[in-house]
Design an enzyme around this catalytic site. Structure first.
Site, PDB file in Angstrom:
ATOM      1  N   LYS A  49       0.842  -1.195   0.000  1.00  0.00           N
ATOM      2  CA  LYS A  49       0.000   0.000   0.000  1.00  0.00           C
ATOM      3  C   LYS A  49       0.879   1.247   0.000  1.00  0.00           C
ATOM      4  O   LYS A  49       1.901   1.282   0.662  1.00  0.00           O
ATOM      5  CB  LYS A  49      -0.872  -0.040   1.273  1.00  0.00           C
ATOM      6  CG  LYS A  49      -1.692   1.210   1.547  1.00  0.00           C
ATOM      7  CD  LYS A  49      -2.849   1.361   0.585  1.00  0.00           C
ATOM      8  CE  LYS A  49      -3.540   2.721   0.727  1.00  0.00           C
ATOM      9  NZ  LYS A  49      -4.374   3.024  -0.455  1.00  0.00           N
ATOM     10  N   GLY A  50       0.477   2.261  -0.740  1.00  0.00           N
ATOM     11  CA  GLY A  50       1.233   3.510  -0.858  1.00  0.00           C
ATOM     12  C   GLY A  50       1.611   4.112   0.489  1.00  0.00           C
ATOM     13  O   GLY A  50       0.752   4.281   1.350  1.00  0.00           O
ATOM     14  N   ALA A  74     -11.954   5.786  -2.805  1.00  0.00           N
ATOM     15  CA  ALA A  74     -11.342   7.037  -2.358  1.00  0.00           C
ATOM     16  C   ALA A  74     -10.870   6.777  -0.932  1.00  0.00           C
ATOM     17  O   ALA A  74     -11.417   7.311   0.027  1.00  0.00           O
ATOM     18  CB  ALA A  74     -12.347   8.175  -2.420  1.00  0.00           C
ATOM     19  N   LEU A  77      -5.434   7.395   0.501  1.00  0.00           N
ATOM     20  CA  LEU A  77      -4.046   7.019   0.767  1.00  0.00           C
ATOM     21  C   LEU A  77      -3.739   6.851   2.250  1.00  0.00           C
ATOM     22  O   LEU A  77      -2.630   7.122   2.706  1.00  0.00           O
ATOM     23  CB  LEU A  77      -3.091   8.024   0.100  1.00  0.00           C
ATOM     24  CG  LEU A  77      -3.154   8.004  -1.435  1.00  0.00           C
ATOM     25  CD1 LEU A  77      -2.389   9.171  -2.031  1.00  0.00           C
ATOM     26  CD2 LEU A  77      -2.603   6.696  -2.000  1.00  0.00           C
ATOM     27  N   CYS A 134      -1.165  11.386  -7.531  1.00  0.00           N
ATOM     28  CA  CYS A 134      -1.886  12.128  -6.497  1.00  0.00           C
ATOM     29  C   CYS A 134      -1.647  13.618  -6.636  1.00  0.00           C
ATOM     30  O   CYS A 134      -0.695  14.079  -7.248  1.00  0.00           O
ATOM     31  CB  CYS A 134      -1.504  11.650  -5.124  1.00  0.00           C
ATOM     32  SG  CYS A 134       0.062  10.877  -5.077  1.00  0.00           S
ATOM     33  N   ASN A 196      -2.815   3.456 -13.196  1.00  0.00           N
ATOM     34  CA  ASN A 196      -3.503   3.748 -11.958  1.00  0.00           C
ATOM     35  C   ASN A 196      -4.990   3.902 -12.293  1.00  0.00           C
ATOM     36  O   ASN A 196      -5.384   3.640 -13.425  1.00  0.00           O
ATOM     37  CB  ASN A 196      -2.930   5.038 -11.343  1.00  0.00           C
ATOM     38  CG  ASN A 196      -2.969   4.996  -9.816  1.00  0.00           C
ATOM     39  OD1 ASN A 196      -3.977   4.586  -9.248  1.00  0.00           O
ATOM     40  ND2 ASN A 196      -1.897   5.407  -9.180  1.00  0.00           N
ATOM     41  N   GLY A 247      -4.711  -3.173 -14.438  1.00  0.00           N
ATOM     42  CA  GLY A 247      -5.996  -2.546 -14.703  1.00  0.00           C
ATOM     43  C   GLY A 247      -7.003  -3.611 -15.097  1.00  0.00           C
ATOM     44  O   GLY A 247      -7.084  -4.002 -16.249  1.00  0.00           O
ATOM     45  N   GLY A 269      -4.906  -6.198  -8.994  1.00  0.00           N
ATOM     46  CA  GLY A 269      -5.428  -5.280  -7.992  1.00  0.00           C
ATOM     47  C   GLY A 269      -6.766  -5.718  -7.449  1.00  0.00           C
ATOM     48  O   GLY A 269      -6.853  -6.620  -6.603  1.00  0.00           O
TER      49      GLY A 269
HETATM   50  C1  LIG Z   1      -8.691   0.171  -2.892  1.00  0.00           C
HETATM   51  C2  LIG Z   1      -7.553   0.591  -3.772  1.00  0.00           C
HETATM   52  C3  LIG Z   1      -6.448   1.251  -3.230  1.00  0.00           C
HETATM   53  C4  LIG Z   1      -5.396   1.629  -4.044  1.00  0.00           C
HETATM   54  N1  LIG Z   1      -4.317   2.264  -3.494  1.00  0.00           N
HETATM   55  C5  LIG Z   1      -3.241   2.594  -4.283  1.00  0.00           C
HETATM   56  C6  LIG Z   1      -2.062   3.173  -3.722  1.00  0.00           C
HETATM   57  O1  LIG Z   1      -1.967   3.355  -2.508  1.00  0.00           O
HETATM   58  N2  LIG Z   1      -1.047   3.522  -4.567  1.00  0.00           N
HETATM   59  C7  LIG Z   1      -1.109   3.307  -5.923  1.00  0.00           C
HETATM   60  O2  LIG Z   1      -0.175   3.630  -6.642  1.00  0.00           O
HETATM   61  N3  LIG Z   1      -2.199   2.724  -6.468  1.00  0.00           N
HETATM   62  C8  LIG Z   1      -3.267   2.374  -5.679  1.00  0.00           C
HETATM   63  N4  LIG Z   1      -4.373   1.772  -6.250  1.00  0.00           N
HETATM   64  C9  LIG Z   1      -4.386   1.507  -7.706  1.00  0.00           C
HETATM   65  C10 LIG Z   1      -4.013   0.053  -8.003  1.00  0.00           C
HETATM   66  O3  LIG Z   1      -2.724  -0.234  -7.574  1.00  0.00           O
HETATM   67  C11 LIG Z   1      -4.150  -0.239  -9.514  1.00  0.00           C
HETATM   68  O4  LIG Z   1      -3.265   0.616 -10.224  1.00  0.00           O
HETATM   69  C12 LIG Z   1      -5.551  -0.010 -10.039  1.00  0.00           C
HETATM   70  O5  LIG Z   1      -6.495  -0.411  -9.075  1.00  0.00           O
HETATM   71  C13 LIG Z   1      -5.834  -0.753 -11.353  1.00  0.00           C
HETATM   72  O6  LIG Z   1      -5.712  -2.146 -11.198  1.00  0.00           O
HETATM   73  P1  LIG Z   1      -6.980  -3.118 -10.910  1.00  0.00           P
HETATM   74  O7  LIG Z   1      -8.045  -2.731 -11.881  1.00  0.00           O
HETATM   75  O8  LIG Z   1      -6.457  -4.493 -11.090  1.00  0.00           O
HETATM   76  O9  LIG Z   1      -7.416  -2.844  -9.507  1.00  0.00           O
HETATM   77  C14 LIG Z   1      -5.436   1.368  -5.438  1.00  0.00           C
HETATM   78  C15 LIG Z   1      -6.544   0.699  -5.971  1.00  0.00           C
HETATM   79  C16 LIG Z   1      -7.596   0.304  -5.168  1.00  0.00           C
HETATM   80  C17 LIG Z   1      -8.755  -0.411  -5.779  1.00  0.00           C
END
Ligand SMILES: Cc1cc2nc3c(=O)[nH]c(=O)nc-3n(C[C@H](O)[C@H](O)[C@H](O)COP(=O)(O)O)c2cc1C
Ligand SMILES: Cc1cc2nc3c(=O)[nH]c(=O)nc-3n(C[C@H](O)[C@H](O)[C@H](O)COP(=O)(O)OP(=O)(O)OC[C@H]3O[C@@H](n4cnc5c(N)ncnc54)[C@H](O)[C@@H]3O)c2cc1C
Ligand SMILES: Cc1cc2nc3c(=O)[nH]c(=O)nc-3n(C[C@H](O)[C@H](O)[C@H](O)COP(=O)(O)OP(=O)(O)OC[C@H]3O[C@@H](n4cnc5c(N)ncnc54)[C@H](O)[C@@H]3O)c2cc1C
Ligand SMILES: Cc1cc2nc3c(=O)[nH]c(=O)nc-3n(C[C@H](O)[C@H](O)[C@H](O)COP(=O)(O)O)c2cc1C
Ligand code: FES
Ligand code: FES
Lengths: 314, 249, 314, 249
Positions: A49-50, A74, A77, A134, A196, A247, A269
């Site tokens: 997690k970020g 949302a 972070l 961000c 992202n 994605g 993700g």
């Molecule tokens: C609940 C949630 C939290 C996320 N938190 C971060 C984050 O902290 N930092 C980041 O770079 N991307 C974050 N992402 C983006 C994911 O890493 C990913 O790029 C994005 O969800 C697309 O992939 P997916 O469709 O497989 O989920 C988050 C995504 C979700 C759904």
């Protein structure tokens, strides 16, 4: 074909991954949440997690909403901060035989640099993934990633302090992902992660309020896969550094679309929420596909797309 | 270690206008469950995320869920038929602490689901106060009668039991201090009110919280609640919390 | 509430629509295809398939592919050309009591102008909708809509020859929809339509070729709705001209999200393929919603979103 | 005027490894259908677009479809159960021109669906050449025997009937000119080849084309084919075309 003969390993920014399957930041916690479902050593890489310099509380709830084949989040972070991550989460992660990647961000220029430095020093963190999607508080919530000048400045400064491999994660909320990809490469990125989330919104029609307390959120899941595959294809055609695709990857067939389009590795993700074993099943699915197709080395899949020549674009 | 499995719908029962009882079985896997824990249930193949539902009962290798049709997912769940398979993840979260002796149970609306489980697992010990809008929303009164020591039903329109909400019924019954811990599940407002009441009186009080969930295991950080020790995940650190922990209670 | 007392009519660029439900260009043919399903006079407005000066053959097949809650299309703007449209399709359309809007585009600057002029003269066309999402051949396939300078030049020239209401349709493939919306307003647009499709790609993993003969295509359908609602909300907050919202509207509840977010009217696209009666059912659904909620005038719904103040954005 | 309705699955029959027969009924609405026309069928609630399938039979107020499991949609369709409802749109497209007398029918693989309908509607008049990869892919041979005048089966591996493809069987049978029109449905390659053969001999020849479809009614322009009169929509102007119309045939 003998399954033992299959080579799934890939190299990203000098790191050897045993297979191209990673977790996407923010969807796999700090790893421990899924450790009881399977042996995390099976992963090609684990992205946490970020992280920011200090702990962050994140946004008010509700923080998520389901949409057609996708979800909006949302989280804001929320994270425990670099220090607590290093002290309390990293020790467990070190015990797994996988590549650990720390995703990070900052609210200000200085925070980005300080966080990068701290993670660069942390033993057990193999690479850093910079989240520039961000908003930049100092300049009125403009995303670092959508302003080329700002991005160049930020990346330059971070590159100067980071000795470990530096992955730059790009936002899809842009008119031209190729431009962003080339820029990141020029500024010294060792690899790119994309995509992202796409910014979206959903509304409660009876109460006439947004479904998220933050009004808008990031769209992820299968809904965005076509956009992600297209961007990975476009980006990997204009840079020489590896691209990590993500994605909407739910299964090995989705993962293969990204690899064929040009991704050297892929990240899972939202699928983790739907099925905690997604990553493992994707690895197994890739092996099955290679056996069936008589492909011994995953390199022969990466970027193997044969495009049509007659393409226009509208 | 797996906790994700396919379960077969053994029975679907209409309890009232919007309440349903769902019975699941799985040859693969049904783990030891405790009252207060929940499962994430797939409601239809067109939905990405599973929905959280408390365990209503876990007898004879079967899993029971009591749910109320609220939105798209629960609507779709109600259209599934016996013999259909759904994917389920669980049991998840922390259970109610085991009551040592008699206890007070407070349930509002669909909150009766986890409370029923607690009563059934601790038969004859629970003093239940169960409230809903009107007669039609009170479900399974007969079964509740059997598993609880004392049953008090309250409806807002007075169409069944005492008039008013369940908490009012509880308060008017125990004007002094009931020497029993309190277990509550229902609307947020009710939970906050009973928490304050119990804290005032110095009684142990356990409440079951709800929040929109994606992962159910603590990874996505979507289901947080403000506690005296900072933000906690309802799915992982809860859904059962001690009233004293929650800010605002 | 008495249903007869409900007022669903809205005004777009001086045109009175009996209700806010339109068809989205390219998803309703030239109207005739759906005329046997329902009385087209029930529509608020009917937008026809994008027209160019001369007929266009479009792309090779396959032109569509299904994705999660969405579809990709690369029709390639096949159309019969302005002349045949006016001669053969417009007469039937004139017989319906609804607003007829002609969507148009050009491969070159001159073609845009000539097409606009021809449609501006055509009797029975009530308004023009300019599609600037398509690539500009002269300048190396850069989308007109993604280059502010080009957009200003093009819009200025078109505005100069068009007397009828001019709607500008914006592409979502941009970092900042607000900027594009403001620019279009400055250049004299009477209304905005958004969103057009997001560019995407899908791959046949066995054959390792794109699913579309055009390689990439435009993503539409429920998958993109959260992005569309967000953009409509953002755009309608920065312009004073009306916004027509579209992107994944399948039912009246989806339509209401857009109206609440700020759209003065909405257009139904992909849903027509799934259910030819979508538009009519959406009109009926809006009436039902208004009755249930005791809302007599649709104006009281438009832009009625109450947002949260604490919003950050990541 | 409606042609979109919900239909109930009355029966699902496994014919072979990947071939299925689906029987639908609708209280609402089943319109007059003709061989060669098709319906768009919903295959699962998670899919946006319906899939096109030719009418296999339309007897007794029921609709029959014969389909082969190819991808996600047909896989999902095969998992639906009797009693389930699906949304269907149709009948769509142009039918085969009614044969005046005897005719030759050529079917490859799942192309047998629309050809069966033609044979059934014109019982005892069709000289059928039906080909598939192997014995297991030849379905409903008994029923075909009944509705056709002459039945010739061809399999590529020779495991049933003559060895080779159906068109080869046809050509070797009629080295002179068969005084009959030809109706064909199957793989594109076969259709192009039979078209050229028929055009050569000056015989009327009708083929049923396929293309990915979204709307099924001519609105989306996704299913075009190059004809001598320009681009035409397979869903609206077809799927049945005269061989002479098609460029490349
Ligand atoms: C609940 C949630 C939290 C996320 N938190 C971060 C984050 O902290 N930092 C980041 O770079 N991307 C974050 N992402 C983006 C994911 O890493 C990913 O790029 C994005 O969800 C697309 O992939 P997916 O469709 O497989 O989920 C988050 C995504 C979700 C759904
Ligand atoms: C731990 C826990 C246990 C629960 N136990 C029960 C139970 O036993 N019986 C019962 O009837 N209900 C229970 N609920 C509430 C139930 O999860 C929601 O009613 C259900 O998710 C609504 O889904 P929907 O698709 O019908 O509603 P929609 O409003 O269409 O759902 C949209 C999204 O919001 C989420 N959502 C909406 N309301 C809630 C809510 N109150 N809690 C969590 N997520 C929500 C959904 O999960 C979905 O992701 C429980 C909730 C939690 C968190
Ligand atoms: C007019 C017409 C009549 C047909 N009749 C029959 C029939 O009677 N029996 C039968 O078995 N098949 C028939 N087909 C083919 C059938 O439509 C496809 O096999 C089916 O759409 C595949 O869907 P899928 O989701 O399983 O495949 P996938 O490959 O997963 O489908 C992905 C997408 O591609 C489309 N697609 C893939 N292959 C085809 C194809 N060959 N034609 C059209 N669209 C395709 C699907 O509709 C879907 O939108 C017919 C096709 C047409 C155009
Ligand atoms: C098959 C198809 C063809 C389209 N053709 C056009 C077009 O010619 N001109 C245009 O401006 N938009 C065109 N669009 C975009 C739609 O008008 C609409 O903006 C988009 O599909 C989003 O709406 P939806 O999700 O409801 O389909 C087309 C969309 C589809 C699916
Ligand atoms: S639901 Fe993901 S953290 Fe609780
Ligand atoms: S399927 Fe839409 S035009 Fe044929």
């Amino acid at each position: 074909m003998n399954d033992n003969a299959l080579n799934l390993s890939v190299e990203i920014a000098g790191l050897r991954l045993k297979n191209p399957v990673m977790t996407a930041s923010g969807t796999f916690g700090y790893g421990e949440e899924y450790a009881e479902f399977f042996d995390l050593s099976r992963l090609g890489a684990l992205v946490v997690k970020g992280l920011s310099l200090r702990p962050k509380r994140g946004n008010p709830t509700p923080r998520i909403a389901e949409t057609a084949s996708g979800m909006l989040n949302a989280i804001g972070l929320q994270n425990i901060g670099v220090e607590e991550f290093i002290g309390k989460k990293l020790p467990l992660l070190r015990s797994f035989d996988t590549v650990i990647i720390a995703n990070f961000f900052g609210d200000t220029f200085e925070e980005f640099i300080d966080t990068a430095e701290a993670l660069d020093r942390a033993e057990g963190v193999h690479a850093l993934e910079l989240n520039i999607s961000c908003p930049n508080k100092q300049q009125g919530w403009v995303s670092f990633g959508s302003d080329p000048g700002l991005m160049r400045e930020l990346l330059g400064a971070i590159r100067a302090v980071v000795k470990k491999p530096l992955i730059v994660k790009l936002s899809p909320n842009t008119a031209d992902i190729k431009q962003a990809a080339v820029l990141a490469q020029e500024c010294g990125a060792d690899a790119l992660s994309l995509i992202n989330t796409l910014t979206g919104m959903a509304i409660d029609i009876r109460r006439r309020v947004p479904l998220l307390a933050n009004n808008t959120g990031g769209l992820s899941g299968p809904a965005i896969k076509p956009v992600a595959v297209r961007m990975v294809w476009e980006a990997s055609n204009v840079v020489s550094i590896p691209v990590i695709g993500m994605g909407g990857i739910m299964n090995s067939s989705d993962a293969l679309e990204f690899l064929i389009a040009g991704a050297r590795a892929i990240a899972v993700g939202t699928a983790n929420f739907v099925n905690p074993l997604s990553t493992v099943q994707i690895i197994e699915g890739l092996e099955r596909f290679m056996s069936e197709e008589g492909i011994g080395d995953i390199q022969d899949i990466i970027g193997s797309l044969r495009t049509y020549n007659n393409a226009r674009s509208c | 270690m797996h906790r994700l499995f396919k379960a077969r719908i053994v029975q679907t029962t209409v309890l009232s206008g919007s309440y349903r009882l769902l019975t699941l079985s799985s040859e693969e896997y049904i783990r030891h469950c405790e009252a207060g824990q929940f499962f994430m249930l797939q409601t239809g193949s067109e939905f990405l995320l599973k929905r959280p539902f408390s365990i209503f009962s876990h007898r004879g290798g079967l899993l029971y869920f009591l749910y109320c049709i609220r939105g798209k997912g629960t609507k779709r769940l109600s259209e599934l038929r016996e013999g259909d398979f759904i994917e389920v993840l669980g049991p998840l979260g922390k259970a109610y602490p085991k009551p040592a002796g008699d206890f007070i149970a407070l349930a509002g609306g669909s909150g009766i689901a986890s409370i029923y489980c607690l009563l059934e697992d601790n038969k004859g010990k629970g003093h239940l106060f169960y409230g809903a809008k009107e007669k039609g929303d009170i479900v399974l009164a007969d079964s509740l009668e059997k598993v609880s020591k004392v049953l008090t039903i309250a409806t807002e329109d007075g169409s069944l039991g005492v008039k008013g909400n369940a908490l009012e019924a509880l308060c008017s019954k125990y004007q002094g201090d009931p020497p029993m811990p309190i277990y509550a599940c229902g609307p947020k407002q009710m939970l906050m009110a009973v928490s304050r009441w119990a804290l005032d009186k110095g009684l142990p009080c356990y409440i079951s919280l709800e929040e929109h969930m994606a992962c159910g295991v603590g990874a996505c950080l979507s289901c947080v609640v403000e506690t005296r020790e900072g933000l906690k995940g309802i799915c992982k650190d809860g859904p059962i919390f001690s009233a004293g922990e929650i800010i605002g209670a």
